[in-house]
Scaffold this motif. Structure first.
Motif, PDB file in Angstrom:
ATOM      1  N   GLN A  44      58.628  68.237  93.329  1.00 33.59           N
ATOM      2  CA  GLN A  44      59.722  69.160  93.048  1.00 33.59           C
ATOM      3  C   GLN A  44      59.283  70.359  92.209  1.00 33.59           C
ATOM      4  N   GLY A  45      58.009  70.419  91.853  1.00 33.56           N
ATOM      5  CA  GLY A  45      57.522  71.512  91.018  1.00 33.56           C
ATOM      6  C   GLY A  45      57.645  71.235  89.540  1.00 33.56           C
ATOM      7  N   ASP A  46      58.051  70.012  89.191  1.00 29.40           N
ATOM      8  CA  ASP A  46      58.122  69.635  87.786  1.00 29.40           C
ATOM      9  C   ASP A  46      56.731  69.304  87.277  1.00 29.40           C
ATOM     10  N   LEU A  47      56.543  69.492  85.995  1.00 28.94           N
ATOM     11  CA  LEU A  47      55.278  69.193  85.324  1.00 28.94           C
ATOM     12  C   LEU A  47      55.469  67.952  84.474  1.00 28.94           C
ATOM     13  N   MET A  48      54.557  66.999  84.580  1.00 24.95           N
ATOM     14  CA  MET A  48      54.568  65.867  83.661  1.00 24.95           C
ATOM     15  C   MET A  48      53.300  65.937  82.839  1.00 24.95           C
ATOM     16  N   VAL A  49      53.446  65.780  81.518  1.00 23.87           N
ATOM     17  CA  VAL A  49      52.285  65.801  80.636  1.00 23.87           C
ATOM     18  C   VAL A  49      52.244  64.535  79.799  1.00 23.87           C
ATOM     19  N   ARG A  50      51.032  64.145  79.466  1.00 22.26           N
ATOM     20  CA  ARG A  50      50.824  63.053  78.520  1.00 22.26           C
ATOM     21  C   ARG A  50      50.674  63.706  77.162  1.00 22.26           C
ATOM     22  N   ASP A  63      63.034  73.643  75.997  1.00 19.82           N
ATOM     23  CA  ASP A  63      63.775  73.883  77.239  1.00 19.82           C
ATOM     24  C   ASP A  63      63.176  73.120  78.411  1.00 19.82           C
ATOM     25  N   GLY A  64      64.039  72.394  79.114  1.00 22.16           N
ATOM     26  CA  GLY A  64      63.644  71.714  80.339  1.00 22.16           C
ATOM     27  C   GLY A  64      62.891  70.420  80.162  1.00 22.16           C
ATOM     28  N   VAL A  81      58.476  65.139  81.044  1.00 19.68           N
ATOM     29  CA  VAL A  81      58.602  65.883  82.297  1.00 19.68           C
ATOM     30  C   VAL A  81      59.294  67.192  81.965  1.00 19.68           C
ATOM     31  N   VAL A  82      58.762  68.281  82.496  1.00 16.69           N
ATOM     32  CA  VAL A  82      59.335  69.599  82.264  1.00 16.69           C
ATOM     33  C   VAL A  82      59.843  70.139  83.594  1.00 16.69           C
ATOM     34  N   ASN A  83      61.104  70.493  83.623  1.00 13.32           N
ATOM     35  CA  ASN A  83      61.756  71.018  84.812  1.00 13.32           C
ATOM     36  C   ASN A  83      61.016  72.235  85.341  1.00 13.32           C
ATOM     37  N   ALA A  84      60.888  72.311  86.663  1.00 10.43           N
ATOM     38  CA  ALA A  84      60.139  73.394  87.322  1.00 10.43           C
ATOM     39  C   ALA A  84      60.584  74.776  86.859  1.00 10.43           C
ATOM     40  N   GLY A  85      61.870  74.966  86.679  1.00 18.35           N
ATOM     41  CA  GLY A  85      62.376  76.271  86.270  1.00 18.35           C
ATOM     42  C   GLY A  85      61.963  76.680  84.869  1.00 18.35           C
ATOM     43  N   VAL A  87      58.832  76.090  83.614  1.00 20.18           N
ATOM     44  CA  VAL A  87      57.381  76.319  83.521  1.00 20.18           C
ATOM     45  C   VAL A  87      56.954  77.465  84.434  1.00 20.18           C
ATOM     46  N   GLU A  88      57.888  78.362  84.688  1.00 20.27           N
ATOM     47  CA  GLU A  88      57.577  79.500  85.559  1.00 20.27           C
ATOM     48  C   GLU A  88      56.630  80.495  84.900  1.00 20.27           C
ATOM     49  N   SER A  89      56.717  80.635  83.571  1.00 21.49           N
ATOM     50  CA  SER A  89      55.813  81.579  82.904  1.00 21.49           C
ATOM     51  C   SER A  89      54.491  80.881  82.579  1.00 21.49           C
ATOM     52  N   ASP A  90      53.406  81.622  82.716  1.00 21.06           N
ATOM     53  CA  ASP A  90      52.087  81.067  82.406  1.00 21.06           C
ATOM     54  C   ASP A  90      51.986  80.690  80.939  1.00 21.06           C
ATOM     55  N   GLU A  91      52.649  81.444  80.075  1.00 18.50           N
ATOM     56  CA  GLU A  91      52.622  81.160  78.635  1.00 18.50           C
ATOM     57  C   GLU A  91      53.218  79.784  78.331  1.00 18.50           C
ATOM     58  N   VAL A  92      54.356  79.483  78.950  1.00 20.89           N
ATOM     59  CA  VAL A  92      55.007  78.186  78.727  1.00 20.89           C
ATOM     60  C   VAL A  92      54.160  77.062  79.319  1.00 20.89           C
ATOM     61  N   LEU A  93      53.684  77.255  80.543  1.00 20.06           N
ATOM     62  CA  LEU A  93      52.831  76.233  81.158  1.00 20.06           C
ATOM     63  C   LEU A  93      51.610  75.962  80.292  1.00 20.06           C
ATOM     64  N   THR A  94      50.975  77.009  79.826  1.00 19.27           N
ATOM     65  CA  THR A  94      49.778  76.858  78.991  1.00 19.27           C
ATOM     66  C   THR A  94      50.101  76.113  77.701  1.00 19.27           C
ATOM     67  N   SER A  95      51.273  76.358  77.129  1.00 22.06           N
ATOM     68  CA  SER A  95      51.631  75.652  75.889  1.00 22.06           C
ATOM     69  C   SER A  95      51.769  74.153  76.130  1.00 22.06           C
TER      70      SER A  95
END
Length: 112
Positions: A44-50, A63-64, A81-85, A87-95
């Motif tokens: 679904q485009g969601d990100l899961m992180v450990r 958020d998310g 789990v972070v909702n796909a919407g 993590v659209e910015s590279d800055e948020v994904l990188t964090s």
């Protein structure tokens, strides 16, 4: 196994320069650093992180961010789990990737 290819490419870029192994699991593509799960791109485009279990409370306020559920049960503390919407910015994904790598360094003793 299907996964969000765009998110997977963005995770690859965020982890560039590290020894990464990619494995199909958790209903997506999982990225392992130092033989430990770091992040997953799901269908679904969601990100899961450990992440550090001690930081889960704070991280869930972002958020998310949600506590992941697998097969109807909450996963153990240390996963987000972070909702796909969200993590659209590279800055948020990188964090989020940075959070995962910080914890990876703690559990492996290898740092980033």
């Amino acid at each position: 196994m299907a996964y969000d290819r765009e998110l997977a490419d963005r995770i690859r870029e965020a982890l560039s320069g590290l020894a990464v192994r990619e494995v199909s699991m958790f209903g997506g593509l999982t990225f392992m650093v130092n033989d430990k799960i770091t992040a997953t791109a799901n269908t679904q485009g969601d990100l899961m992180v450990r992440c550090d279990p001690a930081r889960v409370g704070d991280l869930l306020e972002r958020d998310g961010a949600e506590w992941p559920v697998m097969r109807g049960r909450k996963m153990s503390k240390g996963w987000i789990v972070v909702n796909a919407g969200c993590v659209e910015s590279d800055e948020v994904l990188t964090s989020w990737i940075r959070e995962a790598l910080d914890y990876n360094g703690k559990v492996t003793g290898r740092g980033k």
